[in-house]
Design an enzyme around this catalytic site. Structure first.
Site, PDB file in Angstrom:
ATOM      1  N   GLU A 167      26.034   2.485 -65.793  1.00 52.95           N
ATOM      2  CA  GLU A 167      25.280   0.988 -65.778  1.00 52.95           C
ATOM      3  C   GLU A 167      26.262   0.178 -66.131  1.00 52.95           C
ATOM      4  O   GLU A 167      27.195   0.259 -67.213  1.00 52.95           O
ATOM      5  CB  GLU A 167      24.290   1.096 -66.984  1.00 52.95           C
ATOM      6  CG  GLU A 167      23.732  -0.427 -67.392  1.00 52.95           C
ATOM      7  CD  GLU A 167      22.789  -0.241 -68.516  1.00 52.95           C
ATOM      8  OE1 GLU A 167      22.342   0.601 -68.879  1.00 52.95           O
ATOM      9  OE2 GLU A 167      22.928  -1.488 -69.168  1.00 52.95           O
ATOM     10  N   LYS A 189      14.053   1.448 -71.546  1.00 53.65           N
ATOM     11  CA  LYS A 189      15.031   1.490 -72.300  1.00 53.65           C
ATOM     12  C   LYS A 189      14.480   0.807 -73.718  1.00 53.65           C
ATOM     13  O   LYS A 189      13.653   0.158 -73.701  1.00 53.65           O
ATOM     14  CB  LYS A 189      15.834   0.293 -71.974  1.00 53.65           C
ATOM     15  CG  LYS A 189      17.033   0.068 -72.738  1.00 53.65           C
ATOM     16  CD  LYS A 189      18.066  -0.712 -72.272  1.00 53.65           C
ATOM     17  CE  LYS A 189      18.987  -1.691 -73.066  1.00 53.65           C
ATOM     18  NZ  LYS A 189      20.328  -1.823 -72.578  1.00 53.65           N
ATOM     19  N   ARG A 210      27.566  -9.021 -67.250  1.00 47.56           N
ATOM     20  CA  ARG A 210      28.167  -9.584 -68.401  1.00 47.56           C
ATOM     21  C   ARG A 210      29.450 -10.318 -68.178  1.00 47.56           C
ATOM     22  O   ARG A 210      30.054 -11.079 -68.842  1.00 47.56           O
ATOM     23  CB  ARG A 210      28.246  -8.914 -69.726  1.00 47.56           C
ATOM     24  CG  ARG A 210      26.795  -8.489 -70.223  1.00 47.56           C
ATOM     25  CD  ARG A 210      27.102  -7.639 -71.555  1.00 47.56           C
ATOM     26  NE  ARG A 210      25.723  -6.729 -71.641  1.00 47.56           N
ATOM     27  CZ  ARG A 210      25.843  -5.963 -72.768  1.00 47.56           C
ATOM     28  NH1 ARG A 210      26.682  -5.954 -73.655  1.00 47.56           N
ATOM     29  NH2 ARG A 210      24.578  -5.251 -72.591  1.00 47.56           N
TER      30      ARG A 210
HETATM   31  C1  3PG Z   1      23.739  -2.544 -74.231  1.00 44.36           C
HETATM   32  O1  3PG Z   1      24.423  -3.237 -74.054  1.00 44.36           O
HETATM   33  O2  3PG Z   1      22.758  -2.037 -73.648  1.00 44.36           O
HETATM   34  C2  3PG Z   1      23.923  -1.809 -75.846  1.00 44.36           C
HETATM   35  O3  3PG Z   1      24.236  -3.006 -76.561  1.00 44.36           O
HETATM   36  C3  3PG Z   1      25.237  -0.913 -75.751  1.00 44.36           C
HETATM   37  O4  3PG Z   1      25.305  -0.703 -77.000  1.00 44.36           O
HETATM   38  P1  3PG Z   1      26.287   0.104 -77.812  1.00 44.36           P
HETATM   39  O5  3PG Z   1      27.846  -0.836 -77.763  1.00 44.36           O
HETATM   40  O6  3PG Z   1      26.069  -0.115 -79.071  1.00 44.36           O
HETATM   41  O7  3PG Z   1      26.688   1.451 -77.405  1.00 44.36           O
END
Ligand code: 3PG
Length: 208
Positions: free
Chosen positions: A37, A125, A41
């Site tokens: 994924e 999700k 961003r």
């Molecule tokens: C996301 O972006 O889906 C989550 O915030 C990823 O979270 P993490 O950095 O705690 O793995």
């Protein structure tokens, strides 16, 4: 095949330099994690998705942080094979359903899960997984909503991923720990591959 069954862990990747996209995708695939994924961003995220789609055929490349109908269109055009959203607004859901691209909308409350299930969406999700209640919360949802399966994401770490994966309503987990910023900055793709291999081995043997 369901997005949730592609691999036990879906790396959530933030790409700042598009040059890193292909080597990091190759490292993740080599480590055993083909579903990737790339979050929308950063300015180069769509270009990163397009490059991975074109150059890493064994990757199943997806777009994350999909928030608007325009994000849906742009992700599909870039070659994303699945879409992930932190939530699920009516406009976003319409766009995702209309795109024909498999997707995981986000939910973190029973009412949100029920609203999505009403629309036939039972693969979601769970975000933000740990702040929203983590493992006890997912166990509690499995009682009244057993048909819904989740990809919990947000706050999951290598030490806690296996416990999430052991839950019957968890298909896979997502996280950013596979692609540490310093490894990407220094081009340490061997480290990414090692982290991916450790994560790929997490699926408890009792599950298919
Ligand atoms: C996301 O972006 O889906 C989550 O915030 C990823 O979270 P993490 O950095 O705690 O793995």
């Amino acid at each position: 095949m369901s997005i949730l069954d592609l691999a036990p862990v879906v790396p959530v990747v933030v790409i700042d330099r598009v040059e890193t996209a292909v080597p990091l995708a190759r490292a993740l695939v080599a480590g055993g994690l083909p579903a990737i994924e790339v979050t929308l961003r950063t300015p180069c995220a769509l270009e990163a998705i397009a490059r991975i789609a074109a150059e890493v055929p064994d990757a199943v490349i997806g777009a994350g942080t999909v928030r608007t109908p325009a994000d849906v269109t742009a992700s599909a055009e870039a070659g994303a094979r699945f879409l992930v959203s932190p939530g699920g607004t009516p406009a976003l859901l319409e766009a995702m359903l209309g795109s024909g691209v498999p997707f995981l909308p986000g939910a973190s409350t029973a009412s949100e899960v029920m609203a999505l299930a009403e629309r036939g969406l039972t693969e979601l999700k769970f975000f933000p997984a740990v702040p929203a209640g983590g493992i006890p919360y997912l166990k509690a949802l499995a009682g009244p909503l057993p048909e819904v399966r989740f990809c919990p994401t947000g706050g999951i770490r290598p030490e806690t991923a296996a416990e999430f994966l052991a839950l019957p309503n968890v298909g896979c987990v997502g996280g950013t720990w596979l692609t540490p910023a310093d490894a990407l900055a220094t081009g340490d793709y061997a480290r990414v591959e090692k982290l991916a291999a450790e994560a790929a081995a997490l699926r408890p043997s009792s599950r298919p």
